[in-house]
Design an enzyme around this catalytic site. Structure first.
Site, PDB file in Angstrom:
ATOM      1  N   ASP A 179       4.163 -36.816  -5.279  1.00 30.12           N
ATOM      2  CA  ASP A 179       3.592 -35.472  -5.366  1.00 30.12           C
ATOM      3  C   ASP A 179       4.403 -34.562  -4.427  1.00 30.12           C
ATOM      4  O   ASP A 179       5.482 -34.110  -4.793  1.00 30.12           O
ATOM      5  CB  ASP A 179       2.108 -35.597  -4.975  1.00 30.12           C
ATOM      6  CG  ASP A 179       1.317 -34.321  -5.144  1.00 30.12           C
ATOM      7  OD1 ASP A 179       1.712 -33.475  -5.942  1.00 30.12           O
ATOM      8  OD2 ASP A 179       0.276 -34.165  -4.471  1.00 30.12           O
ATOM      9  N   PHE A 194      -4.454 -32.741 -11.391  1.00 31.50           N
ATOM     10  CA  PHE A 194      -4.820 -33.982 -10.725  1.00 31.50           C
ATOM     11  C   PHE A 194      -4.881 -35.103 -11.760  1.00 31.50           C
ATOM     12  O   PHE A 194      -5.540 -34.988 -12.788  1.00 31.50           O
ATOM     13  CB  PHE A 194      -6.141 -33.852  -9.958  1.00 31.50           C
ATOM     14  CG  PHE A 194      -6.199 -34.844  -8.846  1.00 31.50           C
ATOM     15  CD1 PHE A 194      -5.473 -34.642  -7.678  1.00 31.50           C
ATOM     16  CD2 PHE A 194      -6.923 -36.019  -8.983  1.00 31.50           C
ATOM     17  CE1 PHE A 194      -5.474 -35.588  -6.664  1.00 31.50           C
ATOM     18  CE2 PHE A 194      -6.939 -36.963  -7.973  1.00 31.50           C
ATOM     19  CZ  PHE A 194      -6.215 -36.754  -6.813  1.00 31.50           C
ATOM     20  N   GLU A 233       5.603 -47.137  -6.644  1.00 33.34           N
ATOM     21  CA  GLU A 233       4.639 -46.095  -6.283  1.00 33.34           C
ATOM     22  C   GLU A 233       3.905 -45.628  -7.539  1.00 33.34           C
ATOM     23  O   GLU A 233       4.420 -45.752  -8.656  1.00 33.34           O
ATOM     24  CB  GLU A 233       5.418 -44.944  -5.602  1.00 33.34           C
ATOM     25  CG  GLU A 233       4.643 -43.719  -5.243  1.00 33.34           C
ATOM     26  CD  GLU A 233       3.533 -43.922  -4.208  1.00 33.34           C
ATOM     27  OE1 GLU A 233       2.650 -44.758  -4.467  1.00 33.34           O
ATOM     28  OE2 GLU A 233       3.527 -43.211  -3.188  1.00 33.34           O
ATOM     29  N   ASP A 234       2.718 -45.073  -7.346  1.00 36.12           N
ATOM     30  CA  ASP A 234       1.962 -44.563  -8.505  1.00 36.12           C
ATOM     31  C   ASP A 234       2.356 -43.122  -8.846  1.00 36.12           C
ATOM     32  O   ASP A 234       2.533 -42.780 -10.001  1.00 36.12           O
ATOM     33  CB  ASP A 234       0.442 -44.663  -8.259  1.00 36.12           C
ATOM     34  CG  ASP A 234      -0.015 -43.980  -6.969  1.00 36.12           C
ATOM     35  OD1 ASP A 234       0.848 -43.508  -6.191  1.00 36.12           O
ATOM     36  OD2 ASP A 234      -1.238 -43.916  -6.736  1.00 36.12           O
ATOM     37  N   ARG A 250     -10.020 -45.238 -11.308  1.00 37.20           N
ATOM     38  CA  ARG A 250      -8.857 -46.136 -11.264  1.00 37.20           C
ATOM     39  C   ARG A 250      -8.820 -47.085 -12.457  1.00 37.20           C
ATOM     40  O   ARG A 250      -7.766 -47.541 -12.877  1.00 37.20           O
ATOM     41  CB  ARG A 250      -8.935 -47.046 -10.026  1.00 37.20           C
ATOM     42  CG  ARG A 250      -8.478 -46.424  -8.757  1.00 37.20           C
ATOM     43  CD  ARG A 250      -8.276 -47.511  -7.708  1.00 37.20           C
ATOM     44  NE  ARG A 250      -8.479 -47.009  -6.371  1.00 37.20           N
ATOM     45  CZ  ARG A 250      -7.573 -46.314  -5.679  1.00 37.20           C
ATOM     46  NH1 ARG A 250      -6.403 -46.068  -6.192  1.00 37.20           N
ATOM     47  NH2 ARG A 250      -7.841 -45.887  -4.462  1.00 37.20           N
TER      48      ARG A 250
HETATM   49  P1  IMP Z   1       2.525 -37.153  -1.603  1.00 39.71           P
HETATM   50  O1  IMP Z   1       2.742 -37.637  -0.200  1.00 39.71           O
HETATM   51  O2  IMP Z   1       2.042 -35.738  -1.646  1.00 39.71           O
HETATM   52  O3  IMP Z   1       3.736 -37.369  -2.491  1.00 39.71           O
HETATM   53  O4  IMP Z   1       1.306 -37.953  -2.188  1.00 39.71           O
HETATM   54  C1  IMP Z   1       1.374 -39.270  -2.512  1.00 39.71           C
HETATM   55  C2  IMP Z   1       0.012 -39.887  -2.654  1.00 39.71           C
HETATM   56  O5  IMP Z   1      -1.043 -38.927  -2.856  1.00 39.71           O
HETATM   57  C3  IMP Z   1       0.022 -40.776  -3.878  1.00 39.71           C
HETATM   58  O6  IMP Z   1       0.466 -42.069  -3.573  1.00 39.71           O
HETATM   59  C4  IMP Z   1      -1.428 -40.718  -4.296  1.00 39.71           C
HETATM   60  O7  IMP Z   1      -2.164 -41.698  -3.589  1.00 39.71           O
HETATM   61  C5  IMP Z   1      -1.914 -39.347  -3.878  1.00 39.71           C
HETATM   62  N1  IMP Z   1      -1.851 -38.373  -4.988  1.00 39.71           N
HETATM   63  C6  IMP Z   1      -1.066 -37.281  -5.088  1.00 39.71           C
HETATM   64  N2  IMP Z   1      -1.271 -36.636  -6.245  1.00 39.71           N
HETATM   65  C7  IMP Z   1      -2.207 -37.339  -6.914  1.00 39.71           C
HETATM   66  C8  IMP Z   1      -2.826 -37.193  -8.197  1.00 39.71           C
HETATM   67  O8  IMP Z   1      -2.582 -36.277  -9.000  1.00 39.71           O
HETATM   68  N3  IMP Z   1      -3.732 -38.147  -8.542  1.00 39.71           N
HETATM   69  C9  IMP Z   1      -4.053 -39.186  -7.717  1.00 39.71           C
HETATM   70  N4  IMP Z   1      -3.490 -39.371  -6.526  1.00 39.71           N
HETATM   71  C10 IMP Z   1      -2.580 -38.454  -6.107  1.00 39.71           C
END
Ligand code: IMP
Length: 178
Positions: A103, A152, A99-100, A165
């Site tokens: 959050d 962010f 995963e990248d 990206r």
């Molecule tokens: P989560 O479900 O809130 O954990 O969000 C996961 C997804 O939201 C990640 O795989 C990203 O695609 C996107 N995301 C959340 N925070 C960021 C950020 O700071 N930068 C870029 N993408 C984010």
């Protein structure tokens, strides 16, 4: 955030390279000889995954899934679905999800749950970054690159509205002083 937002380097490409090398060492120790299935989450993990895999010099398989969160915007709605599904057999495999960023954790929690039902031999998570301040559900990250602040993050595969990206460094998106 708007079109005036500018990326500021948080972790340089050199730091990213060293961290990916560290993660590769950890993963090599745990997975060598197991022919694991490395499962990248599109699109954000593509650059990280490509660099990581080049450092894992043992047999493995590569697969991707694309997830979508209903509701749009940068916030996870928590209602997630698999858009581009798995073609590989997961049952009995050692699966490592790449995963990248974690959050709120809602996206990865959904995917791990989805995969667990398919009865893999093992299931672990490797994430380039972690933003623990925003977590809504508990998530165990087995291999973690960087902990990031509640800002962010863009670059090295991560986007804001499909932008940034391509940046080789991990950056924070900041408002320009106008
Ligand atoms: P989560 O479900 O809130 O954990 O969000 C996961 C997804 O939201 C990640 O795989 C990203 O695609 C996107 N995301 C959340 N925070 C960021 C950020 O700071 N930068 C870029 N993408 C984010």
């Amino acid at each position: 955030m708007d079109s005036q937002s500018k990326p500021r380097i948080l972790f340089s490409r050199g730091e990213v390279e060293a961290t990916v090398r560290r993660l590769a060492t950890e993963i090599r120790q745990d997975y060598q000889g197991k022919n694991p299935l490395l499962l990248g989450i599109l699109k954000g993990s593509f650059m990280f995954m490509a660099d990581l895999i080049r450092l894992l010099d043992f047999p493995l398989e590569v697969e991707f899934v694309r997830l979508s969160s209903y509701g749009g915007g940068r916030e996870s709605s928590g209602k997630i679905k698999v858009v581009q599904g798995l073609r590989s057999e997961v049952r009995g495999r050692d699966v490592l999800v790449i995963e990248d960023i974690v959050d709120t954790g809602l996206t990865i929690a959904f995917l791990l749950d989805y995969l667990r039902k398919k009865k893999p031999a093992s299931l672990k998570l490797c994430s380039l970054t972690d933003k623990p301040s925003r977590r809504q559900v508990p998530v165990t990250i087995d291999y973690l690159g960087f902990t990031v602040p509640d800002k962010f993050i863009v670059g090295y595969g991560l986007d804001w509205d499909e932008k940034f990206r391509y940046l080789p460094d991990i950056c924070v998106l900041e408002q320009e002083n106008r």
